[in-house]
Motif scaffolding. Structure first.
Motif, PDB file in Angstrom:
ATOM      1  N   ARG A 147       1.039  -1.015   0.321  1.00 54.62           N
ATOM      2  CA  ARG A 147      -0.323  -0.132  -0.070  1.00 54.62           C
ATOM      3  C   ARG A 147       1.112   0.723   0.057  1.00 54.62           C
ATOM      4  NH1 ARG A 147      -4.628  -0.330   4.798  1.00 54.62           N
ATOM      5  NH2 ARG A 147      -4.536   1.893   4.125  1.00 54.62           N
ATOM      6  N   HIS A 166      -6.671  -4.464  -1.518  1.00 52.70           N
ATOM      7  CA  HIS A 166      -7.677  -2.859  -0.191  1.00 52.70           C
ATOM      8  C   HIS A 166      -5.998  -1.874  -0.840  1.00 52.70           C
ATOM      9  CE1 HIS A 166     -10.119  -0.862   2.262  1.00 52.70           C
ATOM     10  NE2 HIS A 166      -9.056  -1.022   3.416  1.00 52.70           N
ATOM     11  N   ILE A 190      -5.386   0.344  -0.951  1.00 56.87           N
ATOM     12  CA  ILE A 190      -6.235   2.120  -0.302  1.00 56.87           C
ATOM     13  C   ILE A 190      -4.709   2.449   0.341  1.00 56.87           C
ATOM     14  CG2 ILE A 190      -7.960   1.412  -0.098  1.00 56.87           C
ATOM     15  CD1 ILE A 190      -8.085   1.727   2.511  1.00 56.87           C
ATOM     16  N   GLY A 237      -6.603  11.115   1.624  1.00 57.49           N
ATOM     17  CA  GLY A 237      -7.846  10.292   0.473  1.00 57.49           C
ATOM     18  C   GLY A 237      -6.921  11.006  -0.762  1.00 57.49           C
TER      19      GLY A 237
END
Lengths: 391, 251
Positions: free
Chosen positions: B180, B195, B197, B203
C-alpha cells in the motif's frame, strides 16, 4: 469585538462537535464501530484504531496512520550524507542513537571505510544505552496501561540516569547526532566510564524493583497471560522483529546473528526468548533484555580498546555508486536502511525499514476476537513509537 | 600519508576520482576498477541455483557479494512465483520489507544550486543499479531464512506501459502495508491486492510523492541553506593538501 468572540466561540463549539462525532461509538447493522484515537491516551501518539465490535469482542480492527508522516524517504534525497544523520535521529525518538548507526554503517560499507575499534566499541555502548532509555520507558508504560501508576514514575526517574550519561558523552539527551561516517564525533569525556557503571548499577536496581512490583502481580498476570498470542511463524511472515519476535519463541537477534562490525560478539551475553508469545512474554523478554543490556555495557566499558575514534575520511563525503543494506537490532526491532548511491554527495534513494511499522502490522491479525480492554494491553505490549511507524 | 607531503597535484575535491589523481609516490597504487571477482560464497550460490532451477529463464539478473548479500532480479510475470519459491523451497519465512524505486534522475537536481545560478543540465538517462533493470520503476523486497541466517533481495521490473506487478500478500501477509505504501508513493499497482488504498497520505492526495518528477515543494519555495557545509572551511580554503591525503585513504 463581541462579534469576533461569538464567531470564535462558534468555531470552538463546532470543533468540539466534530471531535465528538469522530469519537462517538457508532451503531451499525453489523455490530458497533469503536474509534480510538488519534489522540487516545493509550496509543502513545497519533495512531488511530478503528475496531468493529460484536458485543464486547473485536471482529476486525484496522490501524489508521499517517498523522505524523514526515516523508523521510523523500527528504533524504535532497540532503548530503552527513546531514541525513540529523534527520534519521528523529525516527525512533526514544532510542535516537540506534537510528544513526545502521545508516552510517551502510554508508561506510559503500565507501569501504571501517571505523577504528574504539569507535565501534563506543558505538555499541551508546547503542545499548539508547536501548535502555527506550525499553525502560516501556517497562513503566505497560504497567500504566493496566492501571498501575508507580512503575511509570520509576521508569521516568531511572531513565534519567541513562539520559544524563548519553548527554554527558554526546551533548544531546534525545538526539545525540554523534555518529559520523568513519567513526564518532568525539571520544568519551573524562570520568564517564565510572559514572556510567554507577548508572548501570542503578538500572539493574530499577529492573529488580520492576520485577518485584509487577511479576507475580495477580492483575498483571490475569490481563496479560494468554492474551494476544502470536505464534512464531505468523510473527515472521508479518515481519515482526525484536523482542516481540523473541517473545514468540524465535531465537533471532541481529546483534548475534548478523554481525555488522560492532562489538557485541566481543562480550558475553545471552539472547532471551519466551515460548508463549503473549503479552506477558513480551514484557518478560524486554525486562530481561534491559538487564542484559546493562551487563553488555559494563563488559564493553571494561574492555574498551585504546586508539583513535575516527578513521581517515575525505572532508567532502562522496559515496561511490552502489547499493547496500544494513540492519541492526534496535530497541524496537530490526531497523535497516537500503541505500542506493550514484556517486553523489547524497543518496539516490534510501528505503528505511523501521521496526514499529512491521510490528504494528500484525494488529489486525492479533486483535481478531479479543475483548475490548485487551486491545489496550496488546497494543501496549507490542510497544511502538509513532515516529517509527510513520517515518 | 602525511599532509607534509606536498608533491603531486591534489585532485579537486569537487571532481570525482579519476586516474589523474595518481600521486607520484610509490605507496598505495591506485586500484583500477576491476571486474567483480567470482563469488565464492557457497550458501548464496546454492540459493541462487535453487531459484534458477525453479524459475528457469525468469531469473534475469543476479549479484552475489560474498558473506554479505544476494540480489536476484526476476522477470515481471514470475514475481508472485518467486515469493512462493522463497517461502516454501528456500524456507525464507521472515519477511523484511518491500518497496519501490524510481530510477529516473531527478529533473530538479538535488536542489543544491543557488537560485541565481544557471540551472545545471539534467540527464534523463535511466541507469539502474545492482542486478540490472530495463524499466524506470522497480520493486524490490527482502526475505530472510532465519535458520541459515541469510537474506535475499528480490527485484522486479515494473513495465512502463502497465505499472503493476503481482501482489505478495498471499505468500507473505506482511507485504500488505508495504505494498500500500509503494502504491501511494510510486503509483505502482499490485494485482490481486484486495485493499489497495492509501496508507499514510490523506485520501484526496494527488500525485506520487516519491517519484523523482514530484517536486519537493519546500525546496522550491526556499532554497536549502545546508549546501554551505560542502564548501571548504574558511581557514582551509587555500590549503588543498588537507583534503588530498584523506581523499586517497578512502579509496
Amino acid at each position: 469585538m463581541t462579534a469576533i468572540t461569538d464567531r470564535q466561540k462558534l468555531a470552538y463549539a463546532n470543533a468540539q462537535a466534530a471531535d465528538g462525532r469522530v469519537n462517538v461509538e457508532i451503531e451499525t447493522d453489523e455490530g458497533m464501530t469503536l474509534n480510538m484515537g488519534p489522540q487516545h491516551p493509550a496509543t502513545h501518539g497519533t495512531l488511530r484504531i478503528v475496531a468493529k465490535l460484536d458485543g464486547e469482542q473485536v471482529i476486525s480492527c484496522e490501524p489508521i496512520m499517517g498523522y505524523m508522516h514526515r516523508g523521510y524517504e523523500k527528504l533524504v534525497e535532497v540532503r548530503t550524507y552527513p546531514q541525513i544523520n540529523t534527520l534519521v535521529n528523529r525516527i525512533d525518538w526514544l532510542g535516537s542513537f540506534a537510528n544513526e548507526v545502521p545508516f552510517i554503517l551502510a554508508s561506510e560499507k559503500l565507501m569501504d571505510i571501517e571505523a577504528p575499534p574504539r569507535a565501534q566499541w563506543i558505538r555499541t555502548v551508546l547503542f545499548e544505552m539508547s536501548r535502555l532509555a527506550n525499553v525502560s520507558l516501556f517497562l513503566g508504560d505497560m504497567a500504566l496501561q493496566l492501571g498501575a501508576l508507580t512503575p511509570a514514575f520509576f521508569a521516568f526517574r531511572d531513565r534519567e540516569h541513562v539520559l544524563n550519561q548519553i548527554e554527558a558523552a554526546t551533548g544531546g539527551r534525545f538526539h545525540p547526532n554523534f555518529d559520523r561516517i568513519g567513526g564518532l564525533k568525539d571520544d568519551l569525556p573524562k570520568g564517564w566510564i565510572a559514572d556510567t557503571k554507577k548508572a548501570m548499577q542503578k538500572m539493574r536496581t530499577f529492573c529488580d524493583e520492576i520485577e518485584d512490583l509487577i511479576m507475580g502481580n495477580e492483575i498483571f498476570e490475569a490481563r496479560c497471560r494468554g492474551v494476544g498470542v502470536i505464534p512464531g511463524e505468523i510473527a515472521q511472515l508479518y515481519g515482526m522483529t525484536g523482542s516481540n519476535l523473541r517473545a514468540s519463541g524465535v531465537d533471532w537477534d541481529l546483534r548475534r546473528d548478523q554481525p555488522v562490525g560492532l562489538a557485541w560478539n566481543e562480550v558475553d551475553w545471552k539472547v532471551w526468548t519466551h515460548p508463549d508469545g503473549d503479552s506477558f512474554a513480551r514484557y518478560w523478554v524486554r525486562l530481561q533484555e534491559t538487564r542484559e543490556a546493562t551487563k553488555i555495557i559494563d563488559q564493553l566499558l571494561d574492555g574498551l580498546p585504546a586508539g583513535p575514534v575516527m578513521a581517515k575520511v575525505p572532508r567532502i563525503i562522496k559515496v561511490p555508486a552502489g547499493e547496500a543494506w544494513v540492519s541492526t537490532e534496535n530497541p524496537l526491532g530490526e531497523m535497516g536502511y537500503y541505500v542506493v548511491s550514484k556517486g553523489d554527495l547524497g543518496p539516490f534513494r534510501v528505503k528505511i525499514r523501521s521496526a514499529s511499522f512491521n510490528n504494528i502490522h500484525i494488529v489486525p491479525w492479533v486483535m481478531r476476537g479479543v475483548y475490548v480492554p485487551d486491545v489496550i494491553t496488546i497494543l501496549a505490549s507490542l510497544y511502538f513509537i509513532l515516529g517509527d511507524i510513520d517515518r | 600519508m602525511s599532509s607534509a607531503d606536498g608533491s603531486g597535484v591534489p585532485p579537486d575535491p569537487a571532481e570525482p576520482d579519476t586516474a589523474e589523481a595518481v600521486e607520484p609516490e610509490p605507496a598505495p597504487p591506485v586500484v583500477e576498477p576491476e571486474p567483480e571477482p567470482e563469488p565464492t560464497d557457497e550458501l548464496r550460490i546454492g540459493l541462487l541455483a535453487a531459484v534458477t532451477e525453479s524459475l528457469g529463464d525468469a531469473v534475469v539478473g543476479s549479484r552475489i557479494v560474498d558473506g554479505d548479500s544476494l540480489t536476484i532480479r526476476v522477470a515481471t510475470p514470475a514475481w508472485a512465483e518467486v515469493a512462493k519459491v522463497a517461502r516454501h523451497k528456500l524456507h525464507c519465512g521472515f519477511f523484511s520489507f518491500l518497496s519501490g524505486i524510481d530510477w529516473l534522475p531527478s529533473p530538479f537536481g538535488r536542489y543544491e544550486d543557488s537560485p541565481m545560478d544557471e540551472p545545471r543540465p539534467v540527464s534523463t538517462d535511466i541507469v539502474t543499479g545492482v542486478a540490472g533493470g530495463d524499466t524506470r520503476f522497480q520493486v524490490f523486497a527482502r526475505v530472510v531464512d532465519l535458520d541459515r541466517k541469510v537474506g535475499i533481495i528480490f527485484k522486479v521490473d515494473v513495465p512502463d506501459d502497465d505499472l503493476a506487478v503481482d501482489t505478495w500478500i498471499h505468500t507473505y501477509p506482511g507485504a500488505n502495508w508495504n505494498e500500500r505504501e509503494t502504491h501511494e508513493m510510486y503509483g505502482i499497482g499490485f494485482r490481486g491486492h484486495p485493499h489497495l488504498i492509501k496508507l499514510y497520505l490523506p485520501g484526496g492526495f494527488e500525485g506520487y510523492p516519491l517519484r523523482k518528477d514530484f517536486p519537493l515543494l519546500a525546496r522550491q519555495v526556499k532554497p536549502w541553506p545546508g549546501i554551505v557545509d560542502v564548501e571548504p572551511m574558511p581557514d582551509e580554503a587555500g590549503s588543498d593538501e588537507a583534503a588530498a591525503p584523506s581523499e586517497e585513504a578512502a579509496t
